[in-house]
Every structure is written in structure tokens, then in C-alpha cells.
Scaffold this motif. Structure first.
Motif, short mmCIF file in Angstrom:
data_model
loop_
_atom_site.label_atom_id
_atom_site.label_comp_id
_atom_site.label_asym_id
_atom_site.label_seq_id
_atom_site.Cartn_x
_atom_site.Cartn_y
_atom_site.Cartn_z
N MET A 1 0.87 -1.16 -0.05
CA MET A 1 0.05 0.41 -0.46
C MET A 1 0.90 1.61 -0.20
SD MET A 1 -3.27 -0.49 1.28
CE MET A 1 -4.59 -1.05 1.23
N SER A 2 0.78 2.11 -0.32
CA SER A 2 0.84 3.83 -0.76
C SER A 2 0.52 4.82 -0.02
CB SER A 2 1.10 4.23 -1.99
OG SER A 2 1.94 3.05 -3.14
N GLN A 3 1.81 5.50 0.45
CA GLN A 3 0.72 6.37 0.60
C GLN A 3 0.29 7.86 -0.42
OE1 GLN A 3 -0.61 6.49 4.17
NE2 GLN A 3 1.22 7.25 5.44
N PHE A 4 -0.89 8.40 0.55
CA PHE A 4 -1.39 9.50 -0.64
C PHE A 4 -1.59 10.85 0.13
CE2 PHE A 4 -2.27 5.92 -2.92
CZ PHE A 4 -1.42 6.46 -4.99
N THR A 5 -1.09 12.14 -0.30
CA THR A 5 -1.81 13.20 0.35
C THR A 5 -3.19 13.70 -1.21
OG1 THR A 5 -0.08 13.37 0.96
CG2 THR A 5 -0.55 15.94 0.81
N VAL A 6 -4.30 13.80 -0.43
CA VAL A 6 -4.73 14.41 -0.61
C VAL A 6 -5.16 15.76 -0.29
CG1 VAL A 6 -8.00 14.29 -0.71
CG2 VAL A 6 -6.45 12.16 -0.87
N ARG A 7 -6.32 16.83 -1.18
CA ARG A 7 -6.04 17.51 -0.72
C ARG A 7 -7.03 18.10 -1.61
NH1 ARG A 7 -0.05 18.58 -1.86
NH2 ARG A 7 0.72 18.69 0.26
N GLY A 8 -7.81 19.56 -0.69
CA GLY A 8 -9.18 19.92 -1.71
C GLY A 8 -9.81 20.94 -0.73
N ARG A 9 -11.25 21.02 -0.94
CA ARG A 9 -12.33 21.99 -0.40
C ARG A 9 -13.47 21.73 -0.16
NH1 ARG A 9 -12.91 27.46 -3.44
NH2 ARG A 9 -13.48 26.47 -5.22
N PHE A 10 -14.68 21.41 1.40
CA PHE A 10 -15.76 21.61 1.04
C PHE A 10 -16.11 22.77 1.63
CE2 PHE A 10 -13.98 20.01 4.70
CZ PHE A 10 -14.77 20.15 6.41
N ARG A 11 -18.23 22.62 1.24
CA ARG A 11 -19.10 23.18 1.09
C ARG A 11 -18.59 23.16 3.04
NH1 ARG A 11 -23.23 24.45 -2.90
NH2 ARG A 11 -22.28 23.63 -3.70
N SER A 12 -19.20 24.25 3.59
CA SER A 12 -19.48 24.39 5.21
C SER A 12 -20.47 25.81 5.18
CB SER A 12 -18.64 24.69 5.89
OG SER A 12 -17.71 25.77 5.83
N ARG A 13 -21.11 25.84 6.20
CA ARG A 13 -21.96 26.94 6.44
C ARG A 13 -21.45 28.27 6.05
NH1 ARG A 13 -24.08 24.58 11.85
NH2 ARG A 13 -24.17 22.64 11.28
N ASP A 14 -19.99 28.82 6.47
CA ASP A 14 -18.96 29.73 6.56
C ASP A 14 -18.46 29.70 5.20
OD1 ASP A 14 -19.77 29.83 9.43
OD2 ASP A 14 -17.95 29.30 10.26
N GLY A 15 -18.64 28.98 4.39
CA GLY A 15 -18.13 29.32 3.08
C GLY A 15 -17.33 27.92 2.87
N TYR A 16 -15.93 28.03 2.68
CA TYR A 16 -15.74 26.77 2.00
C TYR A 16 -14.36 26.45 3.08
CZ TYR A 16 -17.21 25.98 -2.92
OH TYR A 16 -18.66 25.27 -3.70
N ARG A 17 -13.89 25.65 3.01
CA ARG A 17 -12.52 24.93 4.22
C ARG A 17 -11.88 24.08 3.52
NH1 ARG A 17 -14.41 23.52 9.77
NH2 ARG A 17 -12.83 23.86 9.89
N THR A 18 -10.81 24.16 3.84
CA THR A 18 -9.51 23.65 2.75
C THR A 18 -8.93 22.28 3.70
OG1 THR A 18 -8.09 25.05 3.61
CG2 THR A 18 -8.32 25.73 1.35
N PHE A 19 -8.75 21.06 3.18
CA PHE A 19 -7.97 19.92 4.02
C PHE A 19 -6.89 20.04 3.09
CE2 PHE A 19 -11.79 17.95 1.01
CZ PHE A 19 -11.35 17.43 0.46
N ASN A 20 -6.14 19.07 4.94
CA ASN A 20 -5.31 17.67 3.55
C ASN A 20 -5.54 16.58 4.11
OD1 ASN A 20 -3.57 19.73 1.93
ND2 ASN A 20 -2.87 20.12 3.72
N LYS A 21 -5.45 15.68 3.64
CA LYS A 21 -5.52 14.57 4.23
C LYS A 21 -4.50 13.05 3.72
CE LYS A 21 -8.75 12.67 7.18
NZ LYS A 21 -9.31 12.92 8.04
N GLU A 22 -4.40 12.52 4.61
CA GLU A 22 -2.92 11.49 4.64
C GLU A 22 -4.37 10.49 4.28
OE1 GLU A 22 -0.08 12.05 3.98
OE2 GLU A 22 0.30 14.13 4.04
N ILE A 23 -3.56 9.69 3.55
CA ILE A 23 -4.61 8.03 3.67
C ILE A 23 -3.89 7.06 2.90
CG2 ILE A 23 -5.92 7.37 1.46
CD1 ILE A 23 -7.55 9.94 1.76
#
Length: 58
Positions: A1-23
Motif C-alpha cells: 500500500m502507498s501513502q497519498f496526500t489528498v488536498r481539496g475543499r468542501f462547502r460548509s456553513r461559513d463558505g469553503y474550508r480546505t483540507f489536507n488528508k493523508e490516506i
């Protein structure tokens, strides 16, 4: 298995929030699907409310 970094954003009540997740996943497509399902379940979001900007292998 490999490690991946996923970057993006999602819609919340206050607008968009960014995220970085190690998977840990078999390939990029599996990491993408895991990120979408995880954010959907944790934050009660639909897939159309989540934008993935980048999926890169570490």
C-alpha cells in the motif's frame, strides 16, 4: 500500500474550508474514493459538495 496526500475543499456553513488528508491506499483512484466517502460520512456532505484539487503519492 502507498501513502497519498489528498488536498481539496468542501462547502460548509461559513463558505469553503480546505483540507489536507493523508490516506493509505492501493492506488490514486482508491484514495480519491476513500476521501470522498470519509468526508461525506464525517461531515454529512454529498459528493458534489466536496472538491478534490490534488491527489499525490508520497
Amino acid at each position: 500500500m502507498s501513502q497519498f496526500t489528498v488536498r481539496g475543499r468542501f462547502r460548509s456553513r461559513d463558505g469553503y474550508r480546505t483540507f489536507n488528508k493523508e490516506i493509505e491506499a492501493e492506488n490514486e483512484n482508491v484514495a480519491r474514493e476513500y476521501a470522498l466517502s470519509r468526508f461525506g460520512s464525517e461531515h454529512g456532505l454529498k459528493r458534489m459538495q466536496i472538491e478534490l484539487d490534488e491527489v499525490s503519492e508520497r
